[in-house]
Design a protein around this motif. Sequence first.
Motif, mmCIF file in Angstrom:
data_model
loop_
_atom_site.group_PDB
_atom_site.id
_atom_site.type_symbol
_atom_site.label_atom_id
_atom_site.label_comp_id
_atom_site.label_asym_id
_atom_site.label_seq_id
_atom_site.Cartn_x
_atom_site.Cartn_y
_atom_site.Cartn_z
ATOM 1 N N LEU A 155 -120.183 70.866 48.778
ATOM 2 C CA LEU A 155 -119.305 72.026 48.744
ATOM 3 C C LEU A 155 -119.330 72.628 47.387
ATOM 4 O O LEU A 155 -119.344 71.963 46.308
ATOM 5 C CB LEU A 155 -117.940 71.458 49.221
ATOM 6 C CG LEU A 155 -117.854 70.758 50.613
ATOM 7 C CD1 LEU A 155 -116.372 70.297 50.676
ATOM 8 C CD2 LEU A 155 -118.047 71.695 51.642
ATOM 9 N N GLN A 206 -114.807 77.394 56.651
ATOM 10 C CA GLN A 206 -116.203 76.915 56.089
ATOM 11 C C GLN A 206 -115.878 75.286 56.330
ATOM 12 O O GLN A 206 -116.884 74.704 56.631
ATOM 13 C CB GLN A 206 -116.212 77.340 54.730
ATOM 14 C CG GLN A 206 -117.778 77.217 54.328
ATOM 15 C CD GLN A 206 -117.769 77.762 52.920
ATOM 16 O OE1 GLN A 206 -116.898 78.630 52.353
ATOM 17 N NE2 GLN A 206 -118.743 77.398 52.057
ATOM 18 N N ILE A 207 -114.714 74.699 56.114
ATOM 19 C CA ILE A 207 -114.700 73.417 55.986
ATOM 20 C C ILE A 207 -114.697 72.713 57.499
ATOM 21 O O ILE A 207 -114.903 71.897 57.855
ATOM 22 C CB ILE A 207 -113.214 72.802 55.628
ATOM 23 C CG1 ILE A 207 -113.244 73.361 54.050
ATOM 24 C CG2 ILE A 207 -112.995 71.498 55.537
ATOM 25 C CD1 ILE A 207 -112.013 72.978 53.287
ATOM 26 N N VAL A 240 -114.324 75.292 47.319
ATOM 27 C CA VAL A 240 -114.232 74.894 48.819
ATOM 28 C C VAL A 240 -113.675 73.567 48.653
ATOM 29 O O VAL A 240 -112.557 73.038 49.281
ATOM 30 C CB VAL A 240 -115.400 74.947 49.626
ATOM 31 C CG1 VAL A 240 -114.934 74.447 50.776
ATOM 32 C CG2 VAL A 240 -115.910 76.445 49.543
ATOM 33 N N ILE A 281 -112.231 79.876 53.639
ATOM 34 C CA ILE A 281 -112.711 78.664 53.273
ATOM 35 C C ILE A 281 -112.326 77.488 54.235
ATOM 36 O O ILE A 281 -113.154 76.620 54.528
ATOM 37 C CB ILE A 281 -112.016 78.415 51.960
ATOM 38 C CG1 ILE A 281 -112.335 79.087 50.833
ATOM 39 C CG2 ILE A 281 -112.114 76.794 51.330
ATOM 40 C CD1 ILE A 281 -111.799 78.891 49.482
ATOM 41 N N ASN A 326 -109.939 72.861 48.222
ATOM 42 C CA ASN A 326 -108.920 72.562 49.388
ATOM 43 C C ASN A 326 -108.725 71.279 50.238
ATOM 44 O O ASN A 326 -108.040 71.110 51.078
ATOM 45 C CB ASN A 326 -109.529 73.602 50.480
ATOM 46 C CG ASN A 326 -108.866 75.337 49.891
ATOM 47 O OD1 ASN A 326 -108.217 75.221 48.693
ATOM 48 N ND2 ASN A 326 -108.906 75.865 50.860
#
Lengths: 340, 254, 472
Positions: free
Chosen positions: A241, A208-209, A245, A205, A248
Amino acid sequence: MHTYNPISALLVFFSIGALLYFLFRPSKGWYWILKNQLTSNEKTIIEDVLKQLYHFENSNNKVDMKTLVHMLSFSNKKIVDAINIMTVNNLIYFESDILKLTEKGREYALRIVRVHRLWERYLAEKTGFHKIEWHDRAESMEHRLNHDEVEELSRHLGHPKFDPHGDPIPTKTGKMAQVKGVELPLLQVGAMGRITHIEDEPEVIYKQILAENIHIGSLIKVVENNVTRIVFLSEGEEFKLAPIVAANLTVAPLEKEILVEDNVTRLSSLTENETAKIIGISRESRGESRRRLLDLGFVKGAQVSIDLVNPLGEPNAYLIKGTSIALRNDQAAKILIKKD
Amino acid sequence: METKIQSACETCEHFNRDGLKKLGVRTDNFDFVVALAGNPNTGKSTVFNALTGLRQHTGNWPGKTVTRAEGGFEYNTKKYKLVDLPGTYSLMSTSEDEEAARDFILFGKPDVTVIVVDANRLERNLNLVLQILEITDKAVLCLNLMDEAKRNDVEIDVRTLSRDLGIPVVPASARFNRGIPELIQTISEIASGKMVCKPHRIKSVPENIEKAVKTLTVEIEKEFPNISNSRWIAFRLLEGDKKIIEALRKGEFV
Amino acid sequence: MKQNNIDHIIELSNELRWQIGDEFHDNLTESIYADAADIVKDTVRSKDSERRFRLDAKIDKIVTSKRFGFPIMFLILGTVLWLTIQGANYPSSLLANLLLDIIHPALKSGAAGLGMPWWLDGFLIDGVYLAVAWVIAVMLPPMAIFFPMFTLLEDFGYLPRVAFNLDALFNKSGAHGKQALTMSMGFGCNAAGVVATRIIDSPRERLIAILTNNFSLCNGRWPTQILIATIFIGAVVPKSLSSFVSLLAVIGVAVLGMVFMFGVSWGLSKTVLKGEVSTFNLELPPYRPPRFWKTIYTSLIDRTLIVLWRAIVFAAPAGAVIWLISNIHIGNESIAAWAIHSMDGFGFLLGLNGVILLAYIVAIPANEIVIPTILMLTVLVTGVGVGEGAGVMFELDSINATADVLKAGGWTLLTAINLMLFSLLHNPCSTTIYTIYKETNSVKWTVVASVMPVILGFIVTFLVAQLWRLMF
Ligand SMILES: Nc1nc2c(ncn2[C@@H]2O[C@H](COP(=O)(O)OP(=O)(O)OP(=O)(O)O)[C@@H](O)[C@H]2O)c(=O)[nH]1
Ligand SMILES: [Mg+2]
């Protein structure tokens, strides 16, 4: 010179070359592997175990030997040895199967966390390493610094309270600041806030960020929030998002309503004959390079236009406060503008 | 005051041409230290050469001077040591290339700081000027490159500027030695204390910062009652400037 | 007590810093600029406030345009180099004539008249004096032409535009556009190029520029390249083409240097220098008419002093060493001959020979004396009829005579090509090494800068030699 012939000379040369390559190639070279193995001694294992336990206890999870062995990339035997030493030294104790930190162990763990986060902060502010590398580098550095070096580092950085992900850095005495804010999915549509923390685990994750242009400290505004996705605006871009996700991200809601400019774009998208007003500098730019941009006059409210287009596309020269200053595209992309 | 009318200096009736001696590299037994500060490429080294008769490298290239240079001149029997500093955009960054200038202005305790600015780009230059004025109140603004400003149709109201900044402003074209006599005269008056400045202090600071700065200045002034730039020190402490913190510990500001 | 109060102040500031948050620096800078804007509003009137001044803008449009930008740049660099090399010829031979053909014999006969012992006069006049004279004769004229021209360009304001045009190329290899200028300075003198890297304000890019400056062929090496190319490469093509082809070969070597510069920059930025802070900004100053005579005068004086200093400090001891090794005998061989024989094997592997390697070792202090040293050493070991005696450097007036000596030393086309490559890729001269140490303040980087090019040189010449022998 009897045995000389060009082919054998070349062969010798290339074999030496290949040998050197296999020995010293980055990260996978035999030399490095060997060195790592020699240095991943007891201390490293103990400190890694302590840190794992600390994180697990903080999130109210329980750990037994099996999960621990699973989590760490050391051999079984080494871990068991380390655990024994740690129990003898009163750093951990067993509650039936479950491993627990003693008061002393907790203190030790906090020290490791402190070094790790300070070092990440250092990497972010004072070096040119990419943010993807911060964690791993800090991971190996945390075992190496002694007490005085850590204090010097902290002083050098101005005794920061948070690391670049927004995680609090424990002080010398083990105190920690609170992260302000709530998880992003808890914000209502229309709410505004400032990103205060980006969780770096699990790694999938986090990656991804990282891939998105989302940065600690930037302002966001939620425009859509439902079970399938959360959409928000930040630094002139729209982000979509999945809730898992988005969870987070920690966001501190703004107390005062402040004016958020819309139609924000990046200086890199300015074309010749356009003029624009500077809105600010993206939070992605930190430390020295941010200061330099500000000193050069790229401050909120300043008028900017393209002065010269580069024959190779980059860098372009921008006219700012009466002077022509060339910036590369990646820098210009960190300057937020609103076109006139 | 003996006033000989000299062709080079008809406008400045105070300047005593016979009292000036360029001393080159001789800087022993000086009475005053004068620092030359300013943005890159504004003509500091050119001013330095005009005052000392030396040949420091000048060049149309920002960042030409990289280490400080010293020279001297004598005016009306007083000896001045002149220090040419590398150009800086700001005193607030921590980059190494600006360190020499930053440290000298702050810790070198010059008796007079000459701030050389480009008259064509005053606004951008004022960033540094306003910072220097937080540090010292013995400063003079040398409004250099006036010839270019004239060519570019830039007009500057020198008196208002001087009033707004609270320090004397001398228009000059250092390359053609214009304005240099006036500059020398002004330097000497500030150094001897004949002229007293009341420099501008940064105003538009946001409330929360101003409050923090106030809290700190009060504490600093309690500790060092004679300090004149407590506000600047407060700014730097808030920034976490290691050098300043160390200097404070060692009491270098008193 | 006092210390406590100060600690309290510092604690307090730490606390307040975190209350204010990350925005502090931004906010403060913004407020200063806001004040500045206020003041400017009252005091500055400008008819043309936002647009940059017109003439400047026009020149800029041309020198940075897609069509003319690069041709203008190459034209200017080419002209500067051509004027330097061509223009230096005449004063160089004049100086050589004066210092070597007139003053040297005069000194010799003077010494003989005084009844100086042969070793003292050999050591001082043939060793020390000759080396100094060579450096001055070879180095002074090109420096005195190259640097004033460069300074004129700098004063005009053109150089930042070159950095602007070329930055994208340098960016790709992790370097800074301003390295284009330090590299061009390096064509004059590597030590000057290294000093000039100070204009690069980003630490990583500055280090890259320092470590790779040696890949610019400096003034001390141009003559070697030209001489060898003329003798060996020009000779393999028809006479009508020979000067053109040898010129092409020299340019090829210079271009190869740039290729190495880009490659090594890239490699450094990806490995050892990874993670050093890297920032970029380039201010384009206004154009200003240079003050011609003043510039010429000051840069002439400066350069002359630098060359003289360098000749005395670095070349003089080198001359002494060269004389000593060729005149001190161990057994019935001079040290020089012994060193040459022991390095011959290694030299052969590289397509060179022991003479060349020894010449490069003793000429570390100054690249200018490489050719005279090679000639002297070749005569020493082969015993061909020319030359002035052991340890006396000389150069021959006619290219043919030089070619004869070298061929007597066993030189082939391969030797020539590899000498040209090795002259590009070997350690910097001692002035440059010393300058690198002063600028980086680090033994580590100084060692890297000195050793890396030699290793590259060994590898390249080695590979060329083997492939050559396989093919021919
Ligand atoms: N037209 C004009 N040019 C000037 C004047 N003063 C200086 N210059 C030119 O401006 C350029 C910069 O001058 P320097 O004295 O090197 O500037 P500096 O402030 O020392 O620059 P840094 O050392 O880079 O900070 C040079 O080309 C000078 O010849 C002036 O009064 N008029
Ligand atoms: Mg200067």
